[in-house]
Design a protein around this motif. Sequence first.
Motif, PDB file in Angstrom:
ATOM      1  N   UNK A   1      -2.064 -45.506  28.659  1.00  0.00           N
ATOM      2  CA  UNK A   1      -2.556 -46.820  28.237  1.00  0.00           C
ATOM      3  C   UNK A   1      -4.035 -46.802  27.933  1.00  0.00           C
ATOM      4  N   UNK A   2      -4.479 -45.760  27.246  1.00  0.00           N
ATOM      5  CA  UNK A   2      -5.915 -45.628  26.983  1.00  0.00           C
ATOM      6  C   UNK A   2      -6.455 -46.749  26.113  1.00  0.00           C
ATOM      7  N   UNK A   3      -5.624 -47.278  25.216  1.00  0.00           N
ATOM      8  CA  UNK A   3      -6.114 -48.349  24.341  1.00  0.00           C
ATOM      9  C   UNK A   3      -6.454 -49.597  25.142  1.00  0.00           C
ATOM     10  N   UNK A   4      -5.675 -49.853  26.199  1.00  0.00           N
ATOM     11  CA  UNK A   4      -5.989 -51.010  27.043  1.00  0.00           C
ATOM     12  C   UNK A   4      -7.231 -50.742  27.893  1.00  0.00           C
TER      13      UNK A   4
ATOM     14  N   UNK B   1       1.251 -44.155  17.741  1.00  0.00           N
ATOM     15  CA  UNK B   1       0.115 -43.254  17.878  1.00  0.00           C
ATOM     16  C   UNK B   1      -0.697 -43.267  16.595  1.00  0.00           C
ATOM     17  N   UNK B   2      -1.976 -43.563  16.709  1.00  0.00           N
ATOM     18  CA  UNK B   2      -2.874 -43.646  15.568  1.00  0.00           C
ATOM     19  C   UNK B   2      -3.919 -42.535  15.663  1.00  0.00           C
TER      20      UNK B   2
ATOM     21  N   UNK C   1      -6.790 -36.713  24.065  1.00  0.00           N
ATOM     22  CA  UNK C   1      -5.990 -36.332  25.226  1.00  0.00           C
ATOM     23  C   UNK C   1      -4.879 -37.335  25.477  1.00  0.00           C
ATOM     24  N   UNK C   2      -5.128 -38.596  25.178  1.00  0.00           N
ATOM     25  CA  UNK C   2      -4.084 -39.609  25.309  1.00  0.00           C
ATOM     26  C   UNK C   2      -2.950 -39.348  24.317  1.00  0.00           C
ATOM     27  N   UNK C   3      -3.291 -38.964  23.075  1.00  0.00           N
ATOM     28  CA  UNK C   3      -2.258 -38.637  22.083  1.00  0.00           C
ATOM     29  C   UNK C   3      -1.440 -37.441  22.555  1.00  0.00           C
TER      30      UNK C   3
END
Length: 710
Positions: free
Chosen positions: A593-596, A610-611, A617-619
């Motif tokens: 949940x890195x985007x949050x 996935x963008x 590392x999150x991807x």
Amino acid sequence: MASSASAAVVGSSPHRPLPPALSDNNLQPLFVLHKAASEKEDRKSVRRRMNIAPADHQRVDAGECMDGFQEQLQREAFEFVWSKIEKTIKAVLKNINSDAFSEINSWILESFQAINSFSSTSSYEATRSFPTAIDPASKRLFTGLVLTRNMEFVDDLMTFEDLAQHLKSQGCHVANLSSLEFSADNGTGGCIRSLLRQFLLSAVDAADMSILSSWYHALGNGTPVVVIVNELERCCGSVLSDFIIMLSEWVVKIPVILIIGASTVDVPGNILHFNALRCLCSCKFTLRTPVERMDAIIEAVLVKKCSGFSISQKVAVFMRNYFTSHDGTLSAFIRALKIACAQHFVTEPLSCLLKGFDEDENQCFQEKYDFLQEAISKYNWSITSCRRRSKVDERGGKKLVSAMVELKRLQDGWSCALMCLYEAGKRSQIHLLDLLCEVLDPDLYASRSPDSNSSSRKGSFISQAIQNVRDLPEAQFINLLKSWEKHVIAIPEIHGKVKDLQYMWKFGNAKRRKEQPPDMPRTQTSQNHLNVQRASKAVNDRAAIFIEYLINDLMQPMECVPFHEIVCFKNVEKLKAALAGDPRRQIQVDLLGSCRTLHCSCCCRYRDILLPSMQDTSIMYTLSQEHGDVINLYDWYESFKLILQPTNKGKHKKQSIFSKKKDTGKSEKLNEVAIQGRFCRGVTELQIAGLLKMQSKRRPDYLQRVAFGL
């Protein structure tokens, strides 16, 4: 963590601020955020990629804006509430030691006068680099041994800081020396340099006591010099012994008074050398026990509700056991209380109302929280503690205001009843934390009936306190009534009942004195003594009935009150998990949940997609979830490359065949190298985090997963 493909800047999105660091596992300082696109460009790109209608996009923006606004309110409320709790705790700990501090200050003044009575040094002698030759009887170093009776020195640090501030306010020159400065590496010279740095307020390289002597005599020679050593058990015995001997030799020139903190009285004899012990003229001072300090904190924070925040019975029992398991360390309890408070504000949306819980006027409370009207209509929150479990509608603002006023009234009555019960149980050495855990029990409250006796549960703290009221002698009983009057003065109805008890006792006492003349025969005197005991017993029984009335009518646990979710924290499992710590699970949560966590405006809208702008590392960790126990490196890399390398159709101008081939090959080569480097860095970070194992010699093209699930 690896940075994203875009230009890297440290910071957050301009739309939403970063949340506070509420947990020990917060990895936010390690993140590097990419530069967010402008709002106009971001909207165009999102609509083009996802084909979202303008109306739908506006609804998404409105929801995110409301989420950010609500998070900000909850964060501000937590900071406000915890600052009040923290200030209250500091004030309680300072006040509880005020008597001991005053006693220490009086002893310092007496010791200072004794030193001045046999020391008369001239300015020339004061500036000499060696101590004055005096007889051994005058080399007495007045030492105050402060017994903390605590297993952990963490709590004592704040105590000795408060002591230093108190002595400075009384005009003393004070220096605090920690146990780390009395190490074999620093030696006595390090201690002297620390004294010079604190007294002269400047760094001095030379460890020379004559500098300190010259400084003291230049000030006028009229104030005691106090040196505080906060933890004797952690000091190097040889270094501290040499330091004490040196101070005793200079005590004629510099009236130094030493204060040492120790857990027990036999610690100095076990650590210091015999020559150092001979120099000490010690006086013992005892601070309050950790349990007494804990009861004072419980009374100010959780009973009298300085901020409105409260806890359930299960949370209170867990925190009591946590305090006991850490040898009565107050710092451990305060840390657990802070985590519980933070968890409450994170999980409960309406917890932001606690920021205005201490408002006295309803109108001010309503004006301050009119913003909840819109939030309630958007979220349609449900309050499960209501009988009908009906959802809060658009008119819920007024309901919440009246509910908060009622909660405040119930809390005040509950606090008064508990303090009266605690005053009654002091004779049996009942601690407030134990009593709190019992009165918060919802099952015990549910088992009560209007006709039942509150003391029917034998062996409970409540029954012991009530029995104490019945058995109190006359002198202690009137003191108990005085303490009750002080606690219930804010509630007129209960205050009137206490006044009636005081009148009954005074009237009966005056009547007994009038009926018993001095020359009464012995037989009649014994009979009147029995009558006096019966009358006193009747008043004590009335007081016990009064306590039972308070228990039955006012001591309703907060988790049994409607709308208690706003002020009461109940999730003990979350508190246990936060205190125990689970860094590997927290790392997985942050990666998935890195985007949050990063509050990225472009990635938060599409959390399941996935963008390329997401954190590398999150991807990679999200892609690893598609594999089993082992991960094929080539497949994993190709998936990662497919996310990062967008198509470049229609973006190149017409060029010659030679230049086009040359430029394309170079750009592709650089692009491939960059992706491989970022992939290798991500693999290394996942290995360091303990989520992946290094590949084996038999299968060098595979990695093994270590962590599965959350």
